[in-house]
Design a protein around this motif. Sequence first.
Motif, PDB file in Angstrom:
ATOM      1  N   SER A 112      24.794  22.859  -6.579  1.00 44.34           N
ATOM      2  CA  SER A 112      24.715  21.432  -6.250  1.00 44.34           C
ATOM      3  C   SER A 112      24.674  21.225  -4.738  1.00 44.34           C
ATOM      4  N   LEU A 113      25.498  21.966  -4.027  1.00 43.60           N
ATOM      5  CA  LEU A 113      25.535  21.845  -2.576  1.00 43.60           C
ATOM      6  C   LEU A 113      24.229  22.332  -1.944  1.00 43.60           C
ATOM      7  N   GLN A 114      23.703  23.441  -2.427  1.00 46.29           N
ATOM      8  CA  GLN A 114      22.429  23.942  -1.907  1.00 46.29           C
ATOM      9  C   GLN A 114      21.300  22.949  -2.179  1.00 46.29           C
ATOM     10  N   THR A 115      21.314  22.329  -3.342  1.00 45.04           N
ATOM     11  CA  THR A 115      20.296  21.326  -3.667  1.00 45.04           C
ATOM     12  C   THR A 115      20.419  20.127  -2.732  1.00 45.04           C
ATOM     13  N   VAL A 140      25.507  11.940  -4.205  1.00 42.63           N
ATOM     14  CA  VAL A 140      26.596  12.383  -3.332  1.00 42.63           C
ATOM     15  C   VAL A 140      27.935  12.281  -4.065  1.00 42.63           C
ATOM     16  N   SER A 141      28.126  11.233  -4.841  1.00 46.88           N
ATOM     17  CA  SER A 141      29.387  11.117  -5.583  1.00 46.88           C
ATOM     18  C   SER A 141      29.489  12.195  -6.656  1.00 46.88           C
ATOM     19  N   GLN A 146      19.012  20.986   0.652  1.00 44.18           N
ATOM     20  CA  GLN A 146      17.545  21.026   0.646  1.00 44.18           C
ATOM     21  C   GLN A 146      16.941  19.620   0.592  1.00 44.18           C
ATOM     22  N   VAL A 147      17.557  18.724  -0.192  1.00 44.31           N
ATOM     23  CA  VAL A 147      17.077  17.342  -0.248  1.00 44.31           C
ATOM     24  C   VAL A 147      17.246  16.685   1.111  1.00 44.31           C
ATOM     25  N   ASP A 155      12.703  15.970   7.308  1.00 40.56           N
ATOM     26  CA  ASP A 155      11.317  16.336   7.626  1.00 40.56           C
ATOM     27  C   ASP A 155      10.389  15.134   7.439  1.00 40.56           C
ATOM     28  N   ALA A 156      10.585  14.401   6.346  1.00 41.92           N
ATOM     29  CA  ALA A 156       9.749  13.223   6.091  1.00 41.92           C
ATOM     30  C   ALA A 156       9.989  12.159   7.160  1.00 41.92           C
TER      31      ALA A 156
END
Length: 107
Positions: free
Chosen positions: A84-87, A46-47, A90-91, A97-98
């Motif tokens: 980076s934002l899209q990744t 995040v940083s 998704q994470v 979901d988990a």
Amino acid sequence: MNGLTSVSGLQNYQKALENVTDLNKSSVLGTQNSGKQFGDYLTDAVSSLNSNMKTMDEGTTDMIKGDQSDLGSIMTKMTETQLSLQTAVQVRNKCLDAYNDLKNMQF
């Protein structure tokens, strides 16, 4: 000979991956504490994302002010930040979901 080469290549890849991620078999199995936990990795990510956003904002502001004249580097920073934002999104989605899967488990 090709099987031996692929095995050694796989072992080299595994060692390189361990070096990059600071993970090894013993730390995964719990026999060695590497000191970093999931929250630490998440904080670092995040940083890093925040740093990318600030860099892009500064570059865009400099371009608007006329202090920066290289449009290509600004567009590259924007694309890197967007990826980076899209990744990160998704994470986040995979983590949610988990969590929902664990929450819905019946014991």
